[in-house]
Design an enzyme around this catalytic site. Structure first.
Site, PDB file in Angstrom:
ATOM      1  N   ASP A   1      12.393 -31.583 -31.030  1.00 59.41           N
ATOM      2  CA  ASP A   1      12.107 -30.139 -30.523  1.00 59.41           C
ATOM      3  C   ASP A   1      12.677 -29.150 -31.551  1.00 59.41           C
ATOM      4  O   ASP A   1      13.445 -28.165 -31.491  1.00 59.41           O
ATOM      5  CB  ASP A   1      12.746 -29.902 -29.516  1.00 59.41           C
ATOM      6  CG  ASP A   1      12.382 -28.775 -28.552  1.00 59.41           C
ATOM      7  OD1 ASP A   1      11.340 -27.935 -29.078  1.00 59.41           O
ATOM      8  OD2 ASP A   1      12.980 -28.240 -27.622  1.00 59.41           O
TER       9      ASP A   1
ATOM     10  N   GLU B   1       3.312 -27.087 -33.537  1.00 58.21           N
ATOM     11  CA  GLU B   1       3.044 -25.804 -33.259  1.00 58.21           C
ATOM     12  C   GLU B   1       3.230 -24.775 -34.631  1.00 58.21           C
ATOM     13  O   GLU B   1       4.228 -24.660 -34.880  1.00 58.21           O
ATOM     14  CB  GLU B   1       3.801 -25.203 -32.170  1.00 58.21           C
ATOM     15  CG  GLU B   1       3.707 -25.809 -31.005  1.00 58.21           C
ATOM     16  CD  GLU B   1       4.884 -25.685 -30.111  1.00 58.21           C
ATOM     17  OE1 GLU B   1       5.453 -24.440 -29.883  1.00 58.21           O
ATOM     18  OE2 GLU B   1       5.705 -26.625 -29.806  1.00 58.21           O
TER      19      GLU B   1
ATOM     20  N   HIS C   1      -0.074 -23.941 -28.418  1.00 64.74           N
ATOM     21  CA  HIS C   1       1.125 -25.235 -27.769  1.00 64.74           C
ATOM     22  C   HIS C   1       0.224 -26.199 -27.124  1.00 64.74           C
ATOM     23  O   HIS C   1       0.349 -26.571 -26.124  1.00 64.74           O
ATOM     24  CB  HIS C   1       1.794 -24.274 -26.743  1.00 64.74           C
ATOM     25  CG  HIS C   1       3.117 -24.969 -26.232  1.00 64.74           C
ATOM     26  ND1 HIS C   1       3.238 -26.072 -25.698  1.00 64.74           N
ATOM     27  CD2 HIS C   1       4.381 -24.598 -26.579  1.00 64.74           C
ATOM     28  CE1 HIS C   1       4.473 -26.486 -25.588  1.00 64.74           C
ATOM     29  NE2 HIS C   1       5.222 -25.507 -26.102  1.00 64.74           N
TER      30      HIS C   1
ATOM     31  N   ARG D   1      12.858 -19.345 -28.841  1.00 67.62           N
ATOM     32  CA  ARG D   1      13.711 -18.531 -28.423  1.00 67.62           C
ATOM     33  C   ARG D   1      14.216 -17.467 -29.156  1.00 67.62           C
ATOM     34  O   ARG D   1      14.066 -17.702 -30.405  1.00 67.62           O
ATOM     35  CB  ARG D   1      14.716 -19.724 -27.858  1.00 67.62           C
ATOM     36  CG  ARG D   1      14.389 -20.700 -26.956  1.00 67.62           C
ATOM     37  CD  ARG D   1      15.739 -21.712 -26.860  1.00 67.62           C
ATOM     38  NE  ARG D   1      15.426 -22.662 -26.142  1.00 67.62           N
ATOM     39  CZ  ARG D   1      14.581 -23.891 -26.392  1.00 67.62           C
ATOM     40  NH1 ARG D   1      14.263 -23.828 -27.499  1.00 67.62           N
ATOM     41  NH2 ARG D   1      14.353 -24.773 -25.268  1.00 67.62           N
TER      42      ARG D   1
END
Length: 375
Positions: A276, A340, A204, A108
């Site tokens: 996350d 990632e 990803h 983000r």
């Protein structure tokens, strides 16, 4: 492979999709076949890389996505260890970024805007508050051009226009996937730009080393070479605060089953609905890839190590996934784990984070390896 903007743009303009090759058996090589067709008629090609030792990797041009990765367990039995879907239309319509190359910016960017050289850049957010994974029509939804290379390798290229999803500069990017004889999945990303821009691409892929479709990764044992992580606020936007992992559910400095603390009531875990988070990988004097993470499935004996040149690794445990996957397998929260390699989320708005600005005349280069073996 080093390239200049002129040479890469020329190759992008002239490079056709490879045609179908003959079947290869018992040696390293590449096979290409048509996997689907986009609504505008563009063909989507699927490349199968085999290393001559039984392992294989499949990648399609849509999203530069790795769709399959087959590796042996401790008994020598081969199985697919990444999540995926059965056909191209499912990937186009239902995919949760399964195996994609996301960009221009992974993760983000706060409020879909950031300052660059004294002006504010505004990004496409698709109606969301923040920009995510490069925008609603990012790299994961583009049909890349591809060229098979010697051995078990394929190089995919994409030209992103000036202003694409709001990002400045015409960007030429190439990713090379290579499967080595000793079962390493090597990924090299390079890019050049015509104007100052920000760039943070990543792979990803969702891994499940058990090879059992629909199983959860709670029993996978994870080690992270990280003492800190980038904390986020209630809206999962990274604040710029790097917190120590010590004493938290995010402490993977020593091997720990992923499921041990995944239901922790700690604030960061409640906000994320599981893991996350971006972990700050310990730096080393060496400029090459260094070990960032180790994942092991005790039952199968499969082990995966991630080595990368990137400063961070995003750990994501498929928290919101709830769908039918490949072969109808039930994909539920925690059915896979993403590791990632990338720069930190929201870095363009955080001067204290490693920079992600790419300027004309510079060459972006990132190298990561997923190294597979057995315990």
């Amino acid at each position: 492979m080093m390239f200049s903007r002129r040479s890469l743009l020329a190759s992008l303009a002239a490079l056709p999709l490879a045609g179908c090759a003959g079947r290869l058996s018992g040696r390293a090589g590449v096979v290409a076949e048509t996997f689907g067709t986009l609504p505008d008629g563009q063909p989507v090609t699927l490349y199968t890389l085999t290393n001559g030792s039984g392992a294989s990797l499949r990648a399609m041009t849509y999203g530069a996505s790795v769709t399959n990765l087959v590796m042996p367990d401790k008994a020598g039995t081969f199985a697919d260890i990444v999540l995926g879907l059965d056909d191209f239309e499912s990937y186009r319509i239902r995919s949760r970024n399964f195996g994609t190359l996301v960009g221009r910016y992974a993760g983000r960017i706060g409020n879909g805007r950031f300052p660059l050289d004294g002006r504010e850049v505004r990004l496409e957010t698709g109606g969301s508050k923040h920009s995510s994974h490069g925008g609603p029509d990012g790299f994961a939804k583009r049909n890349w051009h591809a060229q098979p290379l010697d051995g078990a390798a394929v190089r995919m290229t994409l030209l992103s226009a000036d202003g694409d999803q709001g990002f400045p500069g015409e960007l030429a990017i190439a990713v090379t996937y290579r499967l080595t004889p000793d079962n390493r999945f090597r990924m090299e990303i390079e890019a050049v730009t015509t104007k100052p821009t920000v760039l943070n691409p990543t792979h990803h892929g969702y891994f499940n080393l058990s090879g059992v479709p629909g199983s959860l990764v709670h029993d996978h044992v994870l080690t992270m070479e990280a003492d800190g992580f980038t904390a986020f606020g209630p809206d999962k936007m990274v604040t710029g605060d790097i917190r120590p992992v010590a004493g938290t559910a995010l402490d993977f400095r020593t091997p720990k089953p992923i499921g041990r603390d995944i239901a922790s009531t700690e604030e960061q875990m409640r906000i994320g609905g599981g893991y996350d988070h971006c972990f700050v990988i310990r730096s080393t004097p060496d400029t090459g890839p260094r070990k960032a993470a180790r994942l092991e499935h005790p039952g199968s004996g499969r082990v995966m190590e991630l080595w990368t040149t990137e400063p961070g690794v995003q750990l994501f445990t498929a928290n919101g996934v709830n769908m039918a996957g490949r072969g109808g397998a039930p994909y539920k929260p925690h059915c896979g784990v993403c590791l990632e390699p990338q720069h930190f989320q929201n870095s363009p708005n955080q001067p204290g984070f490693p920079g992600t600005v790419l300027r004309p005349g510079q060459r972006f280069r990132s190298v990561s390896e997923y190294r597979f073996g057995v315990a």
